[in-house]
Design an enzyme around this catalytic site. Structure first.
Site, mmCIF file in Angstrom:
data_model
loop_
_atom_site.group_PDB
_atom_site.id
_atom_site.type_symbol
_atom_site.label_atom_id
_atom_site.label_comp_id
_atom_site.label_asym_id
_atom_site.label_seq_id
_atom_site.Cartn_x
_atom_site.Cartn_y
_atom_site.Cartn_z
ATOM 1 N N GLY A 31 37.818 43.453 39.416
ATOM 2 C CA GLY A 31 38.842 42.705 40.763
ATOM 3 C C GLY A 31 38.538 43.544 41.863
ATOM 4 N N HIS A 37 30.267 46.364 43.390
ATOM 5 C CA HIS A 37 30.453 45.343 43.190
ATOM 6 C C HIS A 37 29.493 44.067 44.044
ATOM 7 C CE1 HIS A 37 34.443 46.485 41.828
ATOM 8 N NE2 HIS A 37 33.661 46.173 40.622
ATOM 9 N N SER A 186 37.256 50.739 42.289
ATOM 10 C CA SER A 186 38.431 50.181 43.019
ATOM 11 C C SER A 186 40.305 51.265 42.955
ATOM 12 C CB SER A 186 38.960 49.561 41.639
ATOM 13 O OG SER A 186 38.588 47.692 42.048
ATOM 14 N N ARG A 187 40.161 52.225 42.205
ATOM 15 C CA ARG A 187 41.143 53.404 42.113
ATOM 16 C C ARG A 187 41.015 53.968 43.066
ATOM 17 N NH1 ARG A 187 39.376 52.384 36.832
ATOM 18 N NH2 ARG A 187 41.035 51.578 34.949
#
Length: 283
Positions: A31, A37, A186-187
């Site tokens: 997610g 992605h 995502s980080r």
């Protein structure tokens, strides 16, 4: 697009595709989706009749002091993005359903899981392999799509699929980057403004390795030394590792051989945020 929490419900929805021998593409994610992605989803959409995307922050791949609870989660946002990309199914299982109380099986790879990220995260790839194999058994895709940024993960899963005779193809897609070269992650949202300004030096250190190899350098220690000189331009960066390894075995390379395929891989901390990147190079 339909969202499933239950593995049995998803299996039921995919039965008709399998009966008609229609190709199913699968993109596993945790997610907090970004363009990296979504590029995998587009590739899967081009090549398959049905596209399944999993959204599951897998607790087994996090160590006790890692960022499992901090990892960003926003299923509503991710669903909107996937709907725009015309994904067919989202699988967002509940942890207690995915790993019931009596779950006790694990999948481990003895060689590929040890170097690079595995050196500091010894249980990480066992968690990855266990979770992905379980997802594969639920989805039963024709092709599994992964990003090159997590190259060691790609090799671990590729090897696991081969070793276990799982009937699917594992396909790696190129790293997607921000305009300044930082690999999308995502980080990245956890970086401060100063850290975000410095983070592109991760990529620049790898570019220096690539440039030197193409100009005739073959000594791995000297290549790493030059890369670290570039990384020093990011004073808030704390090196986890910088390694030059064989792209297939992930074993360390001392001197590059002509025609060989190597991986220059790096992991860096900015505060508590750990970022990884890599580049594949022909020797």
């Amino acid at each position: 697009m339909k969202t499933f929490r239950s593995s049995e419900a998803l299996k039921g929805a995919l039965v008709s595709f399998r009966k008609k021998n229609k190709k199913i593409g699968f993109v596993p994610t945790m997610g907090s989706l970004h363009e990296g992605h979504l590029s995998l989803v587009r590739l899967a959409r081009e090549e398959n009749k049905a596209v399944v995307v999993s959204i599951f922050v897998n607790p087994l791949q996090f160590g006790p002091k890692e960022d499992f609870w901090r990892y960003p989660r926003d299923l509503a946002r991710d669903s909107r993005l996937l709907k725009k990309e015309k994904a067919d199914f989202i699988f967002a299982p509940l942890p207690k359903e995915f790993y019931p109380e009596d779950f006790e099986t694990s999948v481990s790879l003895s060689r590929l899981s040890r170097p690079l990220c595995g050196a500091a995260r010894p249980t990480h790839f066992t968690g990855v392999a266990t979770g992905v194999l379980k997802l594969l058994n639920i989805v039963m895709p024709r092709t599994l799509y992964l990003g090159q940024k997590d190259y060691q993960q790609f090799r671990v899963i590729e090897q696991m699929v081969r070793d276990m005779d799982f009937p699917c193809r594992v396909k790696a897609a190129p790293i997607v980057r921000e305009a300044d070269g930082l690999a999308m992650s995502s980080r990245n949202i956890f970086l401060s403004r100063t850290e975000r300004r410095e983070a592109p030096f991760i990529r620049r250190s790898l570019e220096e390795v690539e440039r030197l190899v193409k100009s005739g350098f073959h000594d791995a220690s000297k290549l790493k030394q030059r890369a670290l000189e570039i990384l020093k331009l990011a004073p808030h960066a704390r090196l986890d590792y910088l390694e030059i390894v064989d792209a297939q075995s992930l074993e360390s390379v001392i001197r590059l051989k002509p025609g060989s395929k190597i991986l220059a891989a790096i992991a860096v901390f900015f505060g508590k945020t750990r970022l990884i990147d890599n580049v594949l190079i022909r020797g």
